[in-house]
Scaffold this active site. Structure first.
Site, PDB file in Angstrom:
ATOM      1  N   HIS A  18       0.842  -1.299   0.286  1.00 43.88           N
ATOM      2  CA  HIS A  18      -0.109  -0.095   0.072  1.00 43.88           C
ATOM      3  C   HIS A  18       0.794   1.086   0.093  1.00 43.88           C
ATOM      4  O   HIS A  18       1.086   2.194  -0.723  1.00 43.88           O
ATOM      5  CB  HIS A  18      -0.575  -0.311   1.153  1.00 43.88           C
ATOM      6  CG  HIS A  18      -2.651  -0.995   1.428  1.00 43.88           C
ATOM      7  ND1 HIS A  18      -2.061  -1.943   2.493  1.00 43.88           N
ATOM      8  CD2 HIS A  18      -2.396  -1.965  -0.203  1.00 43.88           C
ATOM      9  CE1 HIS A  18      -2.785  -2.749   2.428  1.00 43.88           C
ATOM     10  NE2 HIS A  18      -3.422  -2.423   0.841  1.00 43.88           N
ATOM     11  N   LYS A  42     -17.838  -6.233   8.386  1.00 48.45           N
ATOM     12  CA  LYS A  42     -17.196  -7.407   8.090  1.00 48.45           C
ATOM     13  C   LYS A  42     -15.911  -6.741   9.171  1.00 48.45           C
ATOM     14  O   LYS A  42     -15.533  -6.469  10.062  1.00 48.45           O
ATOM     15  CB  LYS A  42     -15.915  -6.924   6.836  1.00 48.45           C
ATOM     16  CG  LYS A  42     -14.730  -7.954   6.391  1.00 48.45           C
ATOM     17  CD  LYS A  42     -14.461  -7.330   4.666  1.00 48.45           C
ATOM     18  CE  LYS A  42     -12.597  -7.647   5.033  1.00 48.45           C
ATOM     19  NZ  LYS A  42     -12.659  -6.652   3.810  1.00 48.45           N
ATOM     20  N   ARG A  91      -1.882  -6.093  -8.279  1.00 48.08           N
ATOM     21  CA  ARG A  91      -0.875  -7.164  -7.973  1.00 48.08           C
ATOM     22  C   ARG A  91      -0.502  -8.282  -8.629  1.00 48.08           C
ATOM     23  O   ARG A  91       0.226  -8.302  -8.735  1.00 48.08           O
ATOM     24  CB  ARG A  91      -1.132  -7.960  -6.678  1.00 48.08           C
ATOM     25  CG  ARG A  91      -1.075  -7.164  -5.260  1.00 48.08           C
ATOM     26  CD  ARG A  91      -1.198  -7.353  -3.320  1.00 48.08           C
ATOM     27  NE  ARG A  91      -3.253  -7.998  -4.148  1.00 48.08           N
ATOM     28  CZ  ARG A  91      -3.497  -8.380  -3.048  1.00 48.08           C
ATOM     29  NH1 ARG A  91      -3.570  -8.663  -2.266  1.00 48.08           N
ATOM     30  NH2 ARG A  91      -4.502  -8.451  -3.700  1.00 48.08           N
ATOM     31  N   SER A 129      -3.296  -7.948   3.176  1.00 45.23           N
ATOM     32  CA  SER A 129      -2.957  -7.775   4.605  1.00 45.23           C
ATOM     33  C   SER A 129      -3.886  -9.078   5.498  1.00 45.23           C
ATOM     34  O   SER A 129      -3.514  -9.262   5.739  1.00 45.23           O
ATOM     35  CB  SER A 129      -4.281  -6.786   4.670  1.00 45.23           C
ATOM     36  OG  SER A 129      -4.428  -5.232   4.177  1.00 45.23           O
TER      37      SER A 129
HETATM   38  O1  PNS Z   1      -8.660  -3.623  -0.312  1.00 48.69           O
HETATM   39  P1  PNS Z   1     -10.150  -3.490  -0.432  1.00 48.69           P
HETATM   40  O2  PNS Z   1     -11.458  -4.420   0.586  1.00 48.69           O
HETATM   41  O3  PNS Z   1     -10.111  -4.429  -1.449  1.00 48.69           O
HETATM   42  O4  PNS Z   1     -10.984  -2.801  -0.694  1.00 48.69           O
HETATM   43  C1  PNS Z   1     -12.262  -2.856  -1.616  1.00 48.69           C
HETATM   44  C2  PNS Z   1     -12.953  -0.666  -1.764  1.00 48.69           C
HETATM   45  C3  PNS Z   1     -12.890  -0.007   0.168  1.00 48.69           C
HETATM   46  C4  PNS Z   1     -12.414  -0.389  -2.711  1.00 48.69           C
HETATM   47  C5  PNS Z   1     -14.823  -0.915  -1.848  1.00 48.69           C
HETATM   48  O5  PNS Z   1     -14.734  -2.217  -0.942  1.00 48.69           O
HETATM   49  C6  PNS Z   1     -15.620  -0.091  -2.460  1.00 48.69           C
HETATM   50  O6  PNS Z   1     -14.954   0.787  -2.839  1.00 48.69           O
HETATM   51  N1  PNS Z   1     -16.148   0.151  -1.286  1.00 48.69           N
HETATM   52  C7  PNS Z   1     -17.346   1.005  -0.691  1.00 48.69           C
HETATM   53  C8  PNS Z   1     -18.897   0.900  -1.433  1.00 48.69           C
HETATM   54  C9  PNS Z   1     -18.641   1.243  -3.098  1.00 48.69           C
HETATM   55  O7  PNS Z   1     -19.033   2.372  -3.042  1.00 48.69           O
HETATM   56  N2  PNS Z   1     -19.122   0.226  -3.687  1.00 48.69           N
HETATM   57  C10 PNS Z   1     -19.313   0.407  -4.741  1.00 48.69           C
HETATM   58  C11 PNS Z   1     -18.226   0.010  -5.697  1.00 48.69           C
HETATM   59  S1  PNS Z   1     -17.577  -1.316  -5.775  1.00 48.69           S
END
Ligand code: PNS
Length: 163
Positions: A18, A42, A91, A129
């Site tokens: 990150h 979660k 990745r 993570s």
């Molecule tokens: O590190 P992660 O858990 O892969 O991040 C995922 C994240 C936070 C980028 C994604 O879950 C997100 O943007 N969540 C907010 C809700 C949202 O906007 N959902 C619509 C797009 S999937």
């Protein structure tokens, strides 16, 4: 006009992968908001506020990085924070389908919102993570893969759990 981007994620915990993405983003944009998703459905190891504190410490000497916690839609966070670029790290090919779907959904929700993908350095391409959490919980060495402050927090967490 300043280019401001958001780097969203769970960051539970924040890894060197990150960190690398944020540093490299700063070569392309002027400011980065690291946005920590507060996901009530979660179970997390560190609370969003604990993660925020840690990430702020990692970037204590980088005034171009700001750390925020958000819930709800990312596009709404972007609107409120006047951000027009989302940054995500890739990745490996295995990340692609998920990232592509998120990209299309965000763009459909907010046309004009651009996502910029940065490929992870090979050094970090196998780090996640969840792997860090597992290795740390089993007493393995994670120091090479996370910022010092994160390693310390993980050590504290698992040493205290053993007592
Ligand atoms: O590190 P992660 O858990 O892969 O991040 C995922 C994240 C936070 C980028 C994604 O879950 C997100 O943007 N969540 C907010 C809700 C949202 O906007 N959902 C619509 C797009 S999937």
């Amino acid at each position: 006009m300043q280019r401001k981007a958001v780097y969203p994620g769970s960051f539970d915990p924040f890894t060197n992968g990150h960190l690398d993405i944020v540093r490299r983003s700063l070569q392309v944009v002027d400011r980065v908001v690291v946005a920590i998703l507060k996901n009530t459905s979660k179970q997390s190891m560190f609370s969003p506020e604990q993660r925020k504190e840690v990430i702020e410490e990692v970037f204590a000497n980088e005034p171009r990085v700001e750390v925020k916690v958000f819930s709800g839609l990312l596009v709404e966070f972007c609107r409120q924070n006047e951000v027009s670029i989302i940054i995500r790290g890739l990745r490996a090919v295995s990340d692609f389908d998920y990232e592509h779907a998120i990209f299309l959904m965000n763009r459909s929700l907010k046309p004009g919102l651009e996502t910029m993908f940065l490929m992870s350095d090979t050094e970090h391409s196998f780090i996640s993570s969840s792997i860090i959490r597992e290795v740390a919980s089993l007493g393995g060495e994670i120091e090479k893969h996370v910022p010092q402050i994160v390693a310390r927090k993980l050590r504290d967490r698992f040493q205290n759990q053993d007592k």
